[in-house]
Structure formats: structure tokens, C-alpha cells
Design an enzyme around this catalytic site. Sequence first.
Site: not given
Lengths: 316, 329
Positions: A182, A210-213, A232-235
Site C-alpha cells: 500500500t 480479494r478486496i483489502g482494507d 497500511t499493513g495486513r488488510g
Amino acid sequence: MGWAIALHGGAGDIPRSLSPDRRLPREAALRHCLQLGVSALQSHAHPLDVVELVVRELENHPQFNAGKGSVLTTDGTVEMEACIMDGKTMRCGAVSGLTTVVNAVSVARLVMDKTPHIYLGFQGAEAFAREHGLETVDPSHFITPENIERLKQAKEANRVQQDEKSEVLAATGGSGDSQIGTVGCVAVDRDGNLATATSTGGLVNKMVGRIGDTPVIGAGTYANSYCAVSATGRGEAVIRATVARDVAALMEYKGLSLQEAAAYVVGERVPQGTAGLVAVSASGEVTMPFNTTGMFRACATEDGYTEIGIWPTEQE
Amino acid sequence: MGWAIALHGGAGDIPRSLSPDRRLPREAALRHCLQLGVSALQSHAHPLDVVELVVRELENHPQFNAGKGSVLTTDGTVEMEACIMDGKTMRCGAVSGLTTVVNAVSVARLVMDKTPHIYLGFQGAEAFAREHGLETVDPSHFITPENIERLKQAKEANRVQVIAQQIDYTQPIKQDEKSEVLAATGGSGDSQIGTVGCVAVDRDGNLATATSTGGLVNKMVGRIGDTPVIGAGTYANSYCAVSATGRGEAVIRATVARDVAALMEYKGLSLQEAAAYVVGERVPQGTAGLVAVSASGEVTMPFNTTGMFRACATEDGYTEIGIWPTEQE
């Protein structure tokens, strides 16, 4: 009260042993993007324009996980998503599943400005971008050799990178910088107008679709009259913790300062090693906490403070 | 502390003149779904299973805007989305852009249970559902004559059935904007119906929520609303479980579901206070409603629209099924 800006190129398990050929170009990019944003603010550009400008630049840089340089899905393809939000009006725009549009953040901006909607995904988003004449390219444009290698490593490890606990560390594989995720930018002007934008290619080896944060308003991206946040990071962890919204909510509902709220969310509301964020407040404060090994970041304020970094500074 | 359950079939500009042939089947469906949920809770089913069960039933009912009976995109197609969340673990699942899967909420459940992800969209979500053997049908299955008519009306009115331009939602709605809202509802008046959802808590304080929808009439292809956006239309943690409905864009901006829980946690408000505040002060009039339950078994169903199809029950015997505000409200 002056202007302030902060930007990031992703938080993750960035090893201190990161080789100069991987570190120096990114530091230079952070410096360059910061200067772009600072100049724009000094020229009285609106923060919405500033964050879009900076994120477009980060998207174009092949060594950050957004636009060109996006990580690959399990099928070896690129699916990009982005989000932008205006703190004063709370208008926002988000997109997911882009495959040919060069700058996802600009599609998000157009969704916000030109439609009655907030969020468009996949083929509908692609069609909308084309209708509005945004620059598109062959999907191969976004794919870099480093990301082909990252996908190969992830598949060999037979797991999604940034999975659970020790898997996180194990999954980093040889190069160590595979946790990068990100890009984002937040900005505030002297009048307290706040804006945020985030963009990403997502998670290495992610499932198609797949959709993240990043495009989930309140998770990876959020702005209101209190602050502007880009995470940012693990969604999946950022979504569960509604990171961006919680920073602002803590300020409003519990009276915490920007720094207290951001430190609390990153320190207590997401698992260790999963998140970082950049945020600015209406009064021109800036904070860039992270609970990962490192976070590519840069910030500047009108009163002259500047910081560019990857790992925690000695005071942190 | 006992169990509690609440469910909705959408908030919107539901006119009191709604004809019996449109009102009675929906009331019956609310009653039926409530009883299903209550029986499940009485049998000690986990709230996650309860909300999935109830929402599947609401999806299957053709007169609610989810599953069969979903409103149509501007292309005359159906794109369904859903979300489910477990309050105790904060695991969650969401899907968007489904076109052939009979029960979107069950796909969301599978994403939560069977993948390292939270949210899958469009072709990837469809492929995932098929891989896991979920029931799929021809897309025409979901399309009803009423929704073909709604789409026609919306196109004739040449506007999406909400205010066409994004207005500054931090300001109170001006009178002319408000009349646009009413004007946009079109002839039948029940065209604002959106979303179905269910929240439940058991005696141990386990909370769960699920929401499902076809979205907005005449929406752009690919448009995603509040339902699958964790924290907007759907959210649960250890304090409460919330499922919201209404104008998706307003619910997203106000992070409605998350804010109810955040007000309880960060400001010490009760469930009812938090929900009333969010619906009353954080979204424009006429744009939202929600159902919510707390860990201690309380239930609340506020809405700022003309009506909201809703039903709830608690272990101590309270039951309510309604459409418009009750006299006390």
C-alpha cells in the site's frame, strides 16, 4: 495552525538488512513525493489535489505496491484498488479490481466527483474509467520481475504472505521485503481542510477478487473534520479494527489527541506486526505510528519539521 | 441477560398508504423470519448460525431487496452483496457483485470460514462460491416484475433513487433537497426499500450480524454500497451487533455500524442512546435505519426514514413487528 503532509509506501517486515539497491530508490522516491506534496501545499493547492497528486506519483513508482509494481494475485494478475476522502465534506470515492487503469486513485477521485456513488468495483470500475478517458494500458504494464518472484516464493511457501503470527516472519522468504503493502498520503492546509488517499495492489498471492482494507472507508482510509488517516499493513487486520475510523473516533468521542489516538489504535487494536498509518489533524499535527518492523514514510509540516524514514527512529 | 434478536427488511420512504397486497406478505415474512430466529436461539444455536439462517430466508423472499427480488442495475442485471460478522472474534466475511448465487450471505460466511481473506468481489466471488458447491441459478431467477418496473420508473425519473449529486452531508438537509428525496421515490412509493439484515445475541453475550442486499435501483454496474463495507452497514464486536439499511452512500460516510459500537465503548453510551444518536444526528434525515442488539440482550431499531420493515424479540418475552414508527416514537 499550518499545513502538514505525511505519506507512506507501506508497513511490513522490512529487514534492517535491506540492501542499498532496494532501500535507496525508495528513500529517494519518498523524498521526491514529499517535496511534490509540500510544493503543492505551499502553492495553496487543496489537500484533495495534493493527496491525489502524491499517490499518483507513488503508484507510478515500480518499487511500491500500487499501480506499477503491484503485487500479483494467485493467477499472476494485478487487481488494484484505491480510495480518497475529503474531511470537510466527507465525500469519498473508492475502486477495486482495476486491471488496466494506470492510476487507480484518480478513478476513485472521479467516482467521488462524477457519480452519485462512492465505490465501484471490477468491470464496472474499468468501464467507468474508460468512459472518462483515464489512461489505460495493457495489464502487463504493472507487472515487475520482483513481483513475479514474490508470487513464486509465496506459492512455494504455500501460504498467503502476511498470514498468521510466525507465518508472517516465515513467509518473508529470501528478499525480506515482501511484506510491502500500500501507498498513501494525508494532508491538511492552513484552513484545516483535510484529505486522504490510499492505493494498493493488495496481498501477494491473494485470491482473485480479494478486496483489502484500502477501499473500505473507515478501515484503510478515512477523513473527517478531526483528522485524515491512511493505513497500511495486513488488510484483514486493518478492516477488523476499523483503523482509520477509530483514530478519528477516539479524538472525537474520547478527546484523545491525534498522536494518542493513532498510537492507541496501532498499539492496542491490531495485532503486533500488522499495521501502520499516517495521519494529520485539522490543527496541522502529524503522526506516523507502526507496529511492524518498518514503514516507508515521510512527513513535513509548515513550521519546518521534516522526517523520512523506514525503521523506528531512536526515540520511538 | 437473555438472548435477543432483531431483523429488518429495509428502511425507506414506505408510504402509510402501502396497499395490503404489498404490506401483508412482508409483515408475514417478518413474523416468519422472527420465529425462525427465535426458535434457533431457543435451541441454543450460535448467533452466527441464527443470523445466517434468517438472512437466507429474507434473501429468498421476493419482496425484499436481497437475493430474489433484488433491485436492478442500470443494465437491468442483479448484483448482490452481503456481509457477516462475529462479535466475539471479530471474524467477518463480505462479498459483492454476485450474479448467480442464491444466497449471498452464505458466500460471505464461507469467505470468513474458509479463506484467509475477508472480502471477495465479482467474478472471484462467483468462482469461489461455485468451487464450494453453493447453489447457483440462472441470473434471471432473481429478477421480479416489480423490480423491472422500479428500474423503468427510475430511468424515467432520470436519476438514481437517491439524491443525484453528492451533497455536503455534514450540513442539515435543506428543504429543496428534502423534496428531491421524496420526488425520487417515484410512483409506487416503496421504491426506497433496501437491504435485509439480522442481529442476534445469545445468553452468553455472543453477538453476530449479517446483512444482504441487491443495492440501489438503477445503480451503475459495479457499484458497491454500505452492506459489505465492514463498519458501515455491518459490524459486531463485544459490545453490540449492528445491521444498517438506507441510502448506502450516507451509511458509508457515517460509518454507521461502527459508530454505534464506538459510542458505547468510547463514550459510555447505552445501546439505545448510541443507535439513536447515530441515526438521529450522524446521517441526513430520511437516509438510514438500523437494528442492533447488545451483549446484555438489549435491542433497538431506530430509523429516520418514513418506515423500516422490522421485527425483534427478546428472551423475556418482548416482541415487536412493525413498518412505521410506533406511537411512542
